[in-house]
Structures are given as C-alpha cells and as structure tokens.
Design a protein around this motif. Structure first.
Motif, short mmCIF file in Angstrom:
data_model
loop_
_atom_site.label_atom_id
_atom_site.label_comp_id
_atom_site.label_asym_id
_atom_site.label_seq_id
_atom_site.Cartn_x
_atom_site.Cartn_y
_atom_site.Cartn_z
N SER A 79 0.81 -1.22 0.00
CA SER A 79 0.00 0.00 0.00
C SER A 79 0.85 1.28 0.00
N GLU A 80 2.15 1.17 0.11
CA GLU A 80 3.01 2.35 0.18
C GLU A 80 3.30 2.90 -1.22
N GLN A 81 3.50 4.21 -1.30
CA GLN A 81 3.77 4.83 -2.60
C GLN A 81 5.16 4.47 -3.11
N THR A 82 6.17 4.54 -2.25
CA THR A 82 7.52 4.19 -2.69
C THR A 82 7.72 2.69 -2.53
N GLN A 83 8.21 2.06 -3.55
CA GLN A 83 8.41 0.62 -3.56
C GLN A 83 9.91 0.31 -3.65
N ILE A 84 10.68 0.91 -2.77
CA ILE A 84 12.12 0.70 -2.77
C ILE A 84 12.43 -0.51 -1.90
N ARG A 85 13.20 -1.43 -2.46
CA ARG A 85 13.63 -2.62 -1.73
C ARG A 85 15.11 -2.45 -1.42
N ALA A 86 15.41 -2.19 -0.15
CA ALA A 86 16.79 -1.93 0.25
C ALA A 86 17.44 -3.22 0.76
N GLN A 87 18.74 -3.33 0.52
CA GLN A 87 19.47 -4.52 0.95
C GLN A 87 20.80 -4.10 1.56
N ILE A 88 21.16 -4.72 2.68
CA ILE A 88 22.46 -4.50 3.29
C ILE A 88 23.02 -5.88 3.64
N CYS A 89 24.29 -6.11 3.28
CA CYS A 89 24.88 -7.44 3.44
C CYS A 89 26.15 -7.40 4.26
N GLY A 90 26.33 -8.44 5.03
CA GLY A 90 27.57 -8.63 5.78
C GLY A 90 28.31 -9.85 5.24
N LYS A 91 29.63 -9.86 5.42
CA LYS A 91 30.46 -10.97 4.94
C LYS A 91 30.89 -11.83 6.13
N PHE A 92 30.73 -13.15 5.97
CA PHE A 92 31.08 -14.07 7.04
C PHE A 92 31.87 -15.24 6.48
N PHE A 93 32.85 -15.69 7.25
CA PHE A 93 33.77 -16.73 6.82
C PHE A 93 33.74 -17.86 7.85
N GLY A 94 33.36 -19.06 7.41
CA GLY A 94 33.31 -20.22 8.30
C GLY A 94 34.49 -21.13 8.06
N HIS A 95 35.11 -21.60 9.14
CA HIS A 95 36.22 -22.56 9.07
C HIS A 95 35.77 -23.84 9.76
N ARG A 96 35.94 -24.94 9.10
CA ARG A 96 35.58 -26.23 9.70
C ARG A 96 36.83 -26.85 10.31
N ARG A 97 36.76 -27.20 11.57
CA ARG A 97 37.88 -27.82 12.29
C ARG A 97 37.49 -29.25 12.63
N PHE A 98 38.45 -30.13 12.54
CA PHE A 98 38.19 -31.54 12.85
C PHE A 98 38.67 -31.89 14.23
#
Length: 125
Positions: free
Chosen positions: A106-125
C-alpha cells in the motif's frame, strides 16, 4: 530530470532504512555447519517488513537455515536472527548474509533496500 531528483532524494532514505550488526565475522566450527547470529535494525519510527537471505561470495543463493527468515520489525527496534550455514563438504565457506526491507504493497515508494555482511566459516576436525 524529475526522475534524477527523486532518485537522489530517495537513495539516502533506502540506504539508512535498515541496519545489521555485525557486518563481518569469522566462525570456527567442529560440525558440518556454522552458525552466525545477526541483528537487523530499523532506525525509523514506522515498522518495516524484513527478510534475511544468504548468498555465496558470488551472490548465488545458498540453502541455509534462517530463523526467523521474514518478520515485521518495529520502529527503532532490532532483533536477533540465527543463520546456520552448511559447509557442503568444504572446510571453509564464505557467505553473505543480507537483510532486505520489503515495502508494503500500500506504500507509494516501492524501494527494496538490501544490506549485506560478509562471514567466513572454518571447519575444524
């Protein structure tokens, strides 16, 4: 010219329409997946609809478990979201966790904003 002026006026609004902390992280895991807790935030007084998506480093969607993946976020509020990312057989995985604000129909402005973070996973045995 009017479109350029409107874009210039609306761009800062979209850029500040949400936040997410942390924006970067490194996680060590002894299992087949790693978990990240992020906190999407809404600096405005009105509520927004938020979705959390997970992508690989090339912005291709990946199958991660996000709890909750979509919700309404009250004005001036933040909430925790748990993201569990599988290693899919690899020992390391780089992902981007993105908070996307979804405009109400129902809003007049239809802006879809996106913000992303970077993540690094290390698998240890």
């Amino acid at each position: 010219m009017l479109a350029a002026g409107l874009t210039a006026m609306l761009s800062p609004i979209a850029a500040t329409g949400q936040s997410m902390t942390p924006m970067r992280g490194e996680v060590r895991s002894f299992t087949d997946a790693f978990a990240v807790r992020v906190f999407p935030g809404n600096p405005y007084d009105q509520r927004i609809r938020v979705e959390i998506h997970v992508y690989d480093q090339d912005f291709q969607p990946i199958d991660a478990k996000v709890t909750p993946s979509a919700f309404l976020l009250a004005g001036q509020a933040s909430r925790p979201v748990l993201v569990v990312v599988p290693f899919d057989g690899a020992n390391e995985r780089k992902v981007r966790i993105c908070t996307e604000s979804i405009p109400f129909p129902s809003e007049q402005t239809q802006i879809r904003a996106q913000i992303c973070g970077k993540f690094f996973g290390h698998r240890r045995f």
